[in-house]
Motif scaffolding. Structure first.
Motif, PDB file in Angstrom:
ATOM      1  N   ALA A 187       5.188  -0.448  -6.089  1.00 10.42           N
ATOM      2  CA  ALA A 187       6.104  -1.591  -6.061  1.00 10.42           C
ATOM      3  C   ALA A 187       7.003  -1.442  -4.840  1.00 10.42           C
ATOM      4  O   ALA A 187       7.526  -0.354  -4.580  1.00 10.42           O
ATOM      5  N   ALA A 188       7.119  -2.530  -4.080  1.00  7.14           N
ATOM      6  CA  ALA A 188       7.908  -2.487  -2.841  1.00  7.14           C
ATOM      7  C   ALA A 188       9.396  -2.532  -3.152  1.00  7.14           C
ATOM      8  O   ALA A 188       9.827  -2.981  -4.155  1.00  7.14           O
ATOM      9  N   ALA A 245      -3.387  -1.128 -12.284  1.00 10.49           N
ATOM     10  CA  ALA A 245      -4.307   0.014 -12.250  1.00 10.49           C
ATOM     11  C   ALA A 245      -4.222   0.750 -10.918  1.00 10.49           C
ATOM     12  O   ALA A 245      -4.216   1.989 -10.879  1.00 10.49           O
ATOM     13  N   LEU A 246      -4.133   0.007  -9.816  1.00  9.69           N
ATOM     14  CA  LEU A 246      -4.017   0.635  -8.492  1.00  9.69           C
ATOM     15  C   LEU A 246      -2.700   1.394  -8.363  1.00  9.69           C
ATOM     16  O   LEU A 246      -2.644   2.444  -7.722  1.00  9.69           O
ATOM     17  N   ASP A 247      -1.650   0.875  -8.982  1.00 15.43           N
ATOM     18  CA  ASP A 247      -0.365   1.562  -8.987  1.00 15.43           C
ATOM     19  C   ASP A 247      -0.475   2.882  -9.757  1.00 15.43           C
ATOM     20  O   ASP A 247       0.023   3.918  -9.323  1.00 15.43           O
ATOM     21  N   ALA A 248      -1.177   2.850 -10.892  1.00 15.82           N
ATOM     22  CA  ALA A 248      -1.368   4.073 -11.690  1.00 15.82           C
ATOM     23  C   ALA A 248      -2.157   5.123 -10.908  1.00 15.82           C
ATOM     24  O   ALA A 248      -1.930   6.323 -11.073  1.00 15.82           O
ATOM     25  N   LEU A 249      -3.078   4.667 -10.045  1.00 18.23           N
ATOM     26  CA  LEU A 249      -3.854   5.594  -9.209  1.00 18.23           C
ATOM     27  C   LEU A 249      -3.065   6.107  -8.013  1.00 18.23           C
ATOM     28  O   LEU A 249      -3.480   7.051  -7.345  1.00 18.23           O
ATOM     29  N   LEU A 296       0.846  -1.195   0.000  1.00 17.67           N
ATOM     30  CA  LEU A 296       0.000   0.000   0.000  1.00 17.67           C
ATOM     31  C   LEU A 296       0.876   1.238   0.000  1.00 17.67           C
ATOM     32  O   LEU A 296       1.927   1.268   0.644  1.00 17.67           O
ATOM     33  N   ASN A 297       0.456   2.257  -0.696  1.00 16.67           N
ATOM     34  CA  ASN A 297       1.189   3.512  -0.776  1.00 16.67           C
ATOM     35  C   ASN A 297       0.631   4.476   0.266  1.00 16.67           C
ATOM     36  O   ASN A 297      -0.016   5.457  -0.054  1.00 16.67           O
TER      37      ASN A 297
END
Length: 103
Positions: A102-103, A93-97, A23-24
């Motif tokens: 990426a850990a 898609a969640l990364d783009a949002l 999670l970011n």
């Protein structure tokens, strides 16, 4: 170069694992009429998402994982049509949002 009789030209190799995601920052999920509203405090953005996205976010809260590990975590509770490939697409898609990274 000579190949042994009957030797395959291409050897099967195990699949290369995809990136491990985490999670970011903190997120807050609130259910709303079959959807989920995700608020991401670090960015101040709100996202309306449908299953299995809230479940993926919840599974990532348990710790970093790649698509295969997340699929395994969720398979005990949900029927994930599309398998690992679908989970990998959702993670991209969640990364783009900006909700995962990426850990």
């Amino acid at each position: 170069l000579r190949l042994a009789a009957g030797a395959p030209l291409i050897q099967d190799r195990p699949a290369v694992p995809g990136p491990v995601y985490t999670l970011n920052g903190p997120v807050r999920c609130v259910a709303l009429d079959g959807l989920c509203v995700i608020y991401h405090p670090p960015s101040g953005q709100t996202h309306f998402v449908a299953p299995p996205v809230p479940q993926l976010v919840d599974a990532l809260a348990a710790g970093p994982a790649d698509a295969a590990a997340l699929t395994a975590r969720l398979a005990t509770r949900f029927d994930l049509s599309g398998g690992v490939e679908a989970v990998a697409e959702h993670l991209t898609a969640l990364d783009a949002l900006g909700l995962v990274r990426a850990a």
